[in-house]
Design a protein around this motif. Structure first.
Motif, PDB file in Angstrom:
ATOM      1  N   THR A   4       0.854  -1.171   0.000  1.00  0.00           N
ATOM      2  CA  THR A   4       0.000   0.000   0.000  1.00  0.00           C
ATOM      3  C   THR A   4       0.897   1.230   0.000  1.00  0.00           C
ATOM      4  N   PRO A   5       0.791   2.050  -1.009  1.00  0.00           N
ATOM      5  CA  PRO A   5       1.631   3.261  -1.007  1.00  0.00           C
ATOM      6  C   PRO A   5       1.165   4.234   0.073  1.00  0.00           C
ATOM      7  N   ILE A   6       2.111   4.835   0.730  1.00  0.00           N
ATOM      8  CA  ILE A   6       1.813   5.803   1.783  1.00  0.00           C
ATOM      9  C   ILE A   6       2.016   7.196   1.212  1.00  0.00           C
ATOM     10  N   LYS A   7       0.994   8.001   1.367  1.00  0.00           N
ATOM     11  CA  LYS A   7       1.084   9.364   0.855  1.00  0.00           C
ATOM     12  C   LYS A   7       1.773  10.241   1.890  1.00  0.00           C
ATOM     13  N   ARG A   8       2.758  10.939   1.463  1.00  0.00           N
ATOM     14  CA  ARG A   8       3.503  11.834   2.339  1.00  0.00           C
ATOM     15  C   ARG A   8       2.695  13.106   2.556  1.00  0.00           C
ATOM     16  N   PRO A   9       2.763  13.650   3.757  1.00  0.00           N
ATOM     17  CA  PRO A   9       2.016  14.886   4.006  1.00  0.00           C
ATOM     18  C   PRO A   9       2.655  16.057   3.267  1.00  0.00           C
ATOM     19  N   LYS A  10       1.839  17.006   2.933  1.00  0.00           N
ATOM     20  CA  LYS A  10       2.316  18.218   2.270  1.00  0.00           C
ATOM     21  C   LYS A  10       2.750  19.218   3.334  1.00  0.00           C
ATOM     22  N   PHE A  11       3.985  19.677   3.247  1.00  0.00           N
ATOM     23  CA  PHE A  11       4.504  20.652   4.189  1.00  0.00           C
ATOM     24  C   PHE A  11       4.414  22.046   3.586  1.00  0.00           C
ATOM     25  N   SER A  12       4.128  22.997   4.451  1.00  0.00           N
ATOM     26  CA  SER A  12       4.088  24.387   3.995  1.00  0.00           C
ATOM     27  C   SER A  12       5.530  24.902   3.875  1.00  0.00           C
ATOM     28  N   LEU A  13       5.659  26.086   3.365  1.00  0.00           N
ATOM     29  CA  LEU A  13       6.984  26.681   3.187  1.00  0.00           C
ATOM     30  C   LEU A  13       7.676  26.878   4.537  1.00  0.00           C
ATOM     31  N   LEU A  14       6.923  27.311   5.571  1.00  0.00           N
ATOM     32  CA  LEU A  14       7.503  27.497   6.899  1.00  0.00           C
ATOM     33  C   LEU A  14       7.999  26.170   7.475  1.00  0.00           C
ATOM     34  N   ILE A  17      11.396  24.982   5.692  1.00  0.00           N
ATOM     35  CA  ILE A  17      12.641  25.667   6.047  1.00  0.00           C
ATOM     36  C   ILE A  17      12.809  25.760   7.574  1.00  0.00           C
ATOM     37  N   TYR A  18      12.030  25.038   8.310  1.00  0.00           N
ATOM     38  CA  TYR A  18      12.142  24.872   9.765  1.00  0.00           C
ATOM     39  C   TYR A  18      11.969  26.153  10.561  1.00  0.00           C
ATOM     40  N   LEU A  19      11.317  27.141  10.012  1.00  0.00           N
ATOM     41  CA  LEU A  19      11.115  28.380  10.758  1.00  0.00           C
ATOM     42  C   LEU A  19      10.172  28.181  11.937  1.00  0.00           C
ATOM     43  N   LYS A  20       9.161  27.361  11.751  1.00  0.00           N
ATOM     44  CA  LYS A  20       8.207  27.120  12.822  1.00  0.00           C
ATOM     45  C   LYS A  20       8.899  26.437  14.005  1.00  0.00           C
ATOM     46  N   ALA A  21       9.706  25.404  13.739  1.00  0.00           N
ATOM     47  CA  ALA A  21      10.419  24.696  14.800  1.00  0.00           C
ATOM     48  C   ALA A  21      11.453  25.595  15.472  1.00  0.00           C
TER      49      ALA A  21
END
Length: 188
Positions: A4-14, A17-21
């Motif tokens: 079963t292929p697993i769909k990767r989540p879509k990450f926002s631009l933030l 580039i790890y700005l949120k973290a």
């Protein structure tokens, strides 16, 4: 075979580039800084700190009174109430030790006036503390309750030979222990 292929989540631009973290980590650091400057840092009394930071001042203050009951420190041998060795040299602790840190050479202890029959005991008992993983299996398997994990955590040797605790050192660390010892039980 199907998969079963697993769909990767879509990450926002933030997120990409790890700005949120980075922002979350910076907020935590700033909160600790403000609390430290106000003298309200966490565990100020328990750690013996001045209120600036949450680091324990190590040589003056130690973890001894803060250690939990289940803490597993250095293994040590214990003697009975009358000073006799509890270990019967069954070698169960040596066999169950995952990193093979325990070495026992069994033998017969010399008979004295307090016991009429010859007793088995270790002629040599050595634990290599550089190999020990403090799992506690030696304590669990011992039928005579002769080996215990102490609360000792300051066990940094200067040389490899200092990392090997012999029988005399293990008894010095362990001391005496009260309670029933099976090998001295006259009804056994």
């Amino acid at each position: 075979m199907s998969y079963t292929p697993i769909k990767r989540p879509k990450f926002s631009l933030l997120d990409r580039i790890y700005l949120k973290a980075l922002g979350q980590g910076l907020c935590i650091t700033l909160r600790h800084l403000v609390l430290a400057l106000l003298g309200k840092s966490r565990n100020k009394k328990e750690l013996g700190g001045s209120g600036i930071g949450v680091t324990m001042q190590f040589p003056e203050h130690r973890w001894d009174k803060h250690l939990p009951e289940y803490y597993r420190g250095a293994p040590a041998l214990v003697r009975g109430e009358d000073g006799r060795e509890r270990c019967v040299s069954c070698q169960l602790c040596e066999f169950i030790c995952p990193p093979r840190a325990i070495t026992i050479k069994p033998g017969t202890l010399p008979a004295d006036a307090s016991n009429q029959k010859p007793e088995k005991g270790p002629v040599e008992f050595e634990i290599d503390m550089l190999r020990c993983i403090y799992c506690g299996m030696c304590q669990e398997v011992c039928p005579e309750q002769a080996i215990f994990l102490t609360k000792e955590y300051l066990i940094t040797p200067e040389t490899r030979e200092d990392g090997k605790n012999d029988k005399a050192r293990l008894y010095e660390m362990g001391g005496t222990k009260r309670g029933l010892v099976n090998k001295w039980n006259q009804y056994k």
